[in-house]
Design a protein around this motif. Sequence first.
Motif, PDB file in Angstrom:
ATOM      1  N   ASP A 173     -27.739  -8.414  -2.807  1.00 39.73           N
ATOM      2  CA  ASP A 173     -28.963  -8.238  -3.580  1.00 39.73           C
ATOM      3  C   ASP A 173     -28.668  -8.137  -5.065  1.00 39.73           C
ATOM      4  OD1 ASP A 173     -30.449  -8.212  -1.250  1.00 39.73           O
ATOM      5  OD2 ASP A 173     -30.400  -6.018  -1.081  1.00 39.73           O
ATOM      6  N   ARG A 174     -27.433  -7.724  -5.378  1.00 40.50           N
ATOM      7  CA  ARG A 174     -27.045  -7.552  -6.776  1.00 40.50           C
ATOM      8  C   ARG A 174     -25.576  -7.920  -6.909  1.00 40.50           C
ATOM      9  NH1 ARG A 174     -27.673  -1.811  -9.952  1.00 40.50           N
ATOM     10  NH2 ARG A 174     -27.074  -2.570 -12.011  1.00 40.50           N
ATOM     11  N   VAL A 175     -25.260  -8.775  -7.880  1.00 42.79           N
ATOM     12  CA  VAL A 175     -23.885  -9.219  -8.120  1.00 42.79           C
ATOM     13  C   VAL A 175     -23.562  -8.978  -9.592  1.00 42.79           C
ATOM     14  CG1 VAL A 175     -22.270 -11.163  -8.088  1.00 42.79           C
ATOM     15  CG2 VAL A 175     -24.038 -10.971  -6.325  1.00 42.79           C
ATOM     16  N   SER A 176     -22.420  -8.367  -9.843  1.00 42.22           N
ATOM     17  CA  SER A 176     -21.972  -8.096 -11.204  1.00 42.22           C
ATOM     18  C   SER A 176     -20.843  -9.060 -11.554  1.00 42.22           C
ATOM     19  CB  SER A 176     -21.470  -6.647 -11.296  1.00 42.22           C
ATOM     20  OG  SER A 176     -20.939  -6.405 -12.580  1.00 42.22           O
ATOM     21  N   THR A 177     -21.021  -9.796 -12.659  1.00 37.80           N
ATOM     22  CA  THR A 177     -20.010 -10.764 -13.092  1.00 37.80           C
ATOM     23  C   THR A 177     -19.650 -10.522 -14.549  1.00 37.80           C
ATOM     24  OG1 THR A 177     -20.773 -12.437 -11.533  1.00 37.80           O
ATOM     25  CG2 THR A 177     -19.513 -13.222 -13.419  1.00 37.80           C
ATOM     26  N   LEU A 178     -18.349 -10.489 -14.807  1.00 44.37           N
ATOM     27  CA  LEU A 178     -17.823 -10.346 -16.161  1.00 44.37           C
ATOM     28  C   LEU A 178     -16.962 -11.567 -16.440  1.00 44.37           C
ATOM     29  CD1 LEU A 178     -17.059  -8.439 -18.665  1.00 44.37           C
ATOM     30  CD2 LEU A 178     -15.002  -7.983 -17.338  1.00 44.37           C
ATOM     31  N   LEU A 179     -17.200 -12.243 -17.567  1.00 39.84           N
ATOM     32  CA  LEU A 179     -16.397 -13.402 -17.949  1.00 39.84           C
ATOM     33  C   LEU A 179     -15.989 -13.248 -19.404  1.00 39.84           C
ATOM     34  CD1 LEU A 179     -15.242 -16.231 -17.324  1.00 39.84           C
ATOM     35  CD2 LEU A 179     -17.446 -17.172 -18.056  1.00 39.84           C
ATOM     36  N   LYS A 180     -14.699 -13.255 -19.633  1.00 37.60           N
ATOM     37  CA  LYS A 180     -14.154 -13.184 -20.992  1.00 37.60           C
ATOM     38  C   LYS A 180     -13.338 -14.440 -21.205  1.00 37.60           C
ATOM     39  CE  LYS A 180     -11.365 -10.340 -24.063  1.00 37.60           C
ATOM     40  NZ  LYS A 180     -10.620  -9.096 -24.209  1.00 37.60           N
ATOM     41  N   ILE A 181     -13.615 -15.176 -22.289  1.00 38.62           N
ATOM     42  CA  ILE A 181     -12.963 -16.466 -22.526  1.00 38.62           C
ATOM     43  C   ILE A 181     -12.192 -16.443 -23.839  1.00 38.62           C
ATOM     44  CG2 ILE A 181     -13.359 -18.916 -22.984  1.00 38.62           C
ATOM     45  CD1 ILE A 181     -15.788 -18.745 -21.165  1.00 38.62           C
ATOM     46  N   ASP A 182     -10.959 -16.967 -23.789  1.00 40.77           N
ATOM     47  CA  ASP A 182     -10.152 -17.197 -24.988  1.00 40.77           C
ATOM     48  C   ASP A 182     -10.022 -18.704 -25.131  1.00 40.77           C
ATOM     49  OD1 ASP A 182      -8.392 -17.322 -27.073  1.00 40.77           O
ATOM     50  OD2 ASP A 182      -6.794 -16.198 -26.096  1.00 40.77           O
ATOM     51  N   ASP A 183     -10.788 -19.272 -26.047  1.00 45.36           N
ATOM     52  CA  ASP A 183     -10.821 -20.719 -26.278  1.00 45.36           C
ATOM     53  C   ASP A 183     -10.138 -21.013 -27.609  1.00 45.36           C
ATOM     54  OD1 ASP A 183     -11.407 -23.404 -26.398  1.00 45.36           O
ATOM     55  OD2 ASP A 183     -13.579 -23.159 -26.512  1.00 45.36           O
ATOM     56  N   LYS A 184      -8.812 -21.015 -27.588  1.00 49.61           N
ATOM     57  CA  LYS A 184      -8.038 -21.267 -28.802  1.00 49.61           C
ATOM     58  C   LYS A 184      -8.015 -22.769 -29.046  1.00 49.61           C
ATOM     59  CE  LYS A 184      -3.908 -19.680 -31.100  1.00 49.61           C
ATOM     60  NZ  LYS A 184      -2.726 -18.844 -30.985  1.00 49.61           N
ATOM     61  N   ARG A 185      -8.690 -23.218 -30.055  1.00 49.55           N
ATOM     62  CA  ARG A 185      -8.929 -24.639 -30.272  1.00 49.55           C
ATOM     63  C   ARG A 185      -7.894 -25.334 -31.139  1.00 49.55           C
ATOM     64  NH1 ARG A 185     -15.410 -23.856 -31.018  1.00 49.55           N
ATOM     65  NH2 ARG A 185     -15.777 -23.285 -28.841  1.00 49.55           N
TER      66      ARG A 185
END
Length: 110
Positions: free
Chosen positions: A66-78
């Motif tokens: 019924d409830r989903v917790s999502t954490l996304l941290k991105i390191d996009d070194k270009r």
Amino acid sequence: MTVVAFLSVAPVIEGSMASEVAKAVAALDDFDVSYETTPMGTTIEAADAATVFAAAQAAHEAVDGDRVSTLLKIDDKRTKTTTAGEKVEAVEGHLGRPPPGASPGSSDGR
């Protein structure tokens, strides 16, 4: 370019989340990513941010609840390609330690 991300997906439930977390991790296999699962989340590497976002969405949607917790941290070194392993090696180097998986006494530090 390599994009490195940290993903944590979990249902908000009592008891073990392992079976649902396994569904999220299994969803990553449908994408051109490499990953390493840890006790607190999964480190993902991909060629671009779009792939990371798509894989993270699939992982999120794979979890039932019924409830989903999502954490996304991105390191996009270009400006430079740096892998997750190289980032860890850099920190270990500053600590004066051999890279993870290195054999003590080997000439190449591994």
